[in-house]
Design a protein around this motif. Structure first.
Motif, short mmCIF file in Angstrom:
data_model
loop_
_atom_site.label_atom_id
_atom_site.label_comp_id
_atom_site.label_asym_id
_atom_site.label_seq_id
_atom_site.Cartn_x
_atom_site.Cartn_y
_atom_site.Cartn_z
N ALA A 31 6.57 -2.64 -8.41
CA ALA A 31 6.42 -2.66 -6.97
C ALA A 31 7.57 -1.90 -6.31
O ALA A 31 7.43 -1.34 -5.25
CB ALA A 31 6.38 -4.10 -6.47
N GLU A 32 8.71 -1.88 -6.98
CA GLU A 32 9.88 -1.26 -6.38
C GLU A 32 9.94 0.25 -6.52
O GLU A 32 10.66 0.91 -5.83
CB GLU A 32 11.13 -1.82 -7.06
N PRO A 139 2.53 0.36 -11.67
CA PRO A 139 2.08 -0.76 -10.86
C PRO A 139 0.64 -1.13 -11.18
O PRO A 139 -0.23 -0.27 -11.20
CB PRO A 139 2.19 -0.25 -9.42
N ALA A 153 1.86 -6.10 -10.38
CA ALA A 153 2.50 -5.84 -9.08
C ALA A 153 1.94 -6.75 -7.99
O ALA A 153 2.69 -7.26 -7.15
CB ALA A 153 2.32 -4.38 -8.70
N CYS A 154 0.60 -6.92 -7.98
CA CYS A 154 0.00 -7.66 -6.86
C CYS A 154 -1.36 -8.19 -7.29
O CYS A 154 -2.13 -7.48 -7.95
CB CYS A 154 -0.14 -6.70 -5.67
N GLU A 306 0.89 1.62 -0.62
CA GLU A 306 2.17 1.02 -0.21
C GLU A 306 3.17 1.08 -1.36
O GLU A 306 4.31 1.46 -1.18
CB GLU A 306 1.97 -0.46 0.19
N ILE A 307 2.70 0.68 -2.54
CA ILE A 307 3.60 0.66 -3.70
C ILE A 307 4.06 2.08 -4.03
O ILE A 307 5.25 2.33 -4.26
CB ILE A 307 2.90 0.02 -4.92
#
Ligand code: FRU
Length: 347
Positions: A31-32, A139, A153-154, A306-307
């Motif tokens: 994610a970073e 991700p 990641a999500c 976004e990621i």
């Protein structure tokens, strides 16, 4: 040039991040990762400007394309991706085979895609390849059915426990607290099956007159559901209601009951509420209620962007749900929170 999320997510994300106490120091390596460090060698922050060429490649692994709901999910991903000329999505269909889906994830990693979206068949077998991709800095966005642990990641999906509880609450009131019920469960090695079961049992708890007279795992498949319902009909002279974990199963059960001349004496409840499937069944009086299960396809693309732009995203995004009955279908259904006595859902 960095891209920002679609407006439908922007407001949600700022609230969710604040609530989750999430900041850009997320421990999640994938994610970073800033866009310039994306996995593909060709990608870079500067080349993200729309130059006609694709900048990011997303691998999308779909557990099967045999059901309308999954075809819809892919269409939602595709439509959202088309809004972003810098995105290319490669779709793979696992044909309902967890081993094949494991291989998909490994192939995407090998190919050096920039992000992976996966809607897994089963939690356990897909956990390891997803975790490995994540550990290599790719991700992974997990859609609808979960994997185990936190190495992605999500996760994006609706709350299946809540949907099951809302269905249980509606059923309890529809039956006036007593009746003989058949439960046709989704694949119980997948999380939505487990959660829709648990939520439902919660929702009917205390209604001692409600008796589950038959339950079976129909593996999310209409023909399986139809077969199981034939057994239920053969064994039980009185069935008041069928709670099916998806609309294909509710429809399969209806067809079995119709073939036995008993469809008019049974209430049918399903989950998914696609306009062309569950909602249409309700409009035509084939089933009595359907609970929406949004695909999350568009949200997955927004989150991937976004990621890839190096922004922090929440670990979990919970989508809202509505329910549709004969009474409310013409006005677009109602949020399930109305049944659960909660604040309104956001969708
Ligand atoms: C499609 C499906 C849907 C269900 C979802 C649960 O494969 O069975 O009908 O809502 O999967 O993951």
């Amino acid at each position: 040039m960095k891209r920002s999320a679609h407006p439908r997510l922007a407001a949600f994300l700022s609230v969710a991040l604040a609530l989750a106490g999430c900041d850009s120091k997320s421990p999640d390596p994938a994610a970073e990762r800033p866009a310039g460090e994306a996995a593909s060698p060709e990608t870079g922050a500067d080349s993200a400007a729309p130059s006609g060429g694709k900048t990011y490649t997303i691998g999308m692994s779909q557990c099967n394309l045999g059901e309308p709901w999954r075809v819809q999910m892919n269409a939602d991903v595709q439509r959202a991706a088309e809004q972003h000329p810098e995105l290319e999505v490669i779709f793979k269909d696992a044909q309902n085979d967890s081993l094949r889906q494991r291989a998909h994830v490994e192939e995407f990693v090998q190919a050096g895609v920039d992000a992976i979206i996966i809607s897994p068949k089963e939690a356990q077998p897909l956990t390891e390849p997803v975790a490995k991709a994540h550990e290599q800095g790719i991700p992974v966005i997990v859609l609808d059915r979960a994997v185990l642990g936190e190495k992605f990641a999500c996760f994006i999906g609706a709350d299946n426990v809540k949907i099951g509880r809302a269905a249980g609450t509606w059923i309890r009131s529809k039956l006036g607290g007593s009746g003989k019920v058949v439960e046709l469960k989704g694949l119980m090695t997948s999380t939505p099956g487990q959660d829709r079961h648990r939520g439902f049992r919660d929702g009917i708890q205390g209604a001692d007159g409600i008796e589950i007279i038959f339950e079976a795992d129909m593996k999310w498949l209409e023909p399986e559901a139809r077969k199981e319902m034939e057994s239920a009909l053969a064994r039980h002279a009185k069935i008041d209601l069928v709670y099916a974990h998806n609309d294909p199963a509710a429809h399969g059960a209806y067809l079995a009951a119709k073939a036995a001349g008993r469809e008019k004496e049974i209430i049918f409840v399903g989950i998914d509420a696609l306009p062309q499937e569950g909602v249409m069944y309700v409009q035509r009086g084939i089933i009595d209620a359907s609970f929406e299960y949004p695909t999350g396809g568009a949200e997955a693309v927004d989150i991937a962007l976004e990621i890839l732009a190096g922004k922090p995203v929440p670990k979990k995004i919970t989508l809202g749900s509505r329910y549709f009955t004969k009474e409310n279908v013409s006005s677009g259904g109602e949020p399930i929170s109305d049944l659960l006595g909660e604040e309104k859902e956001s969708t």
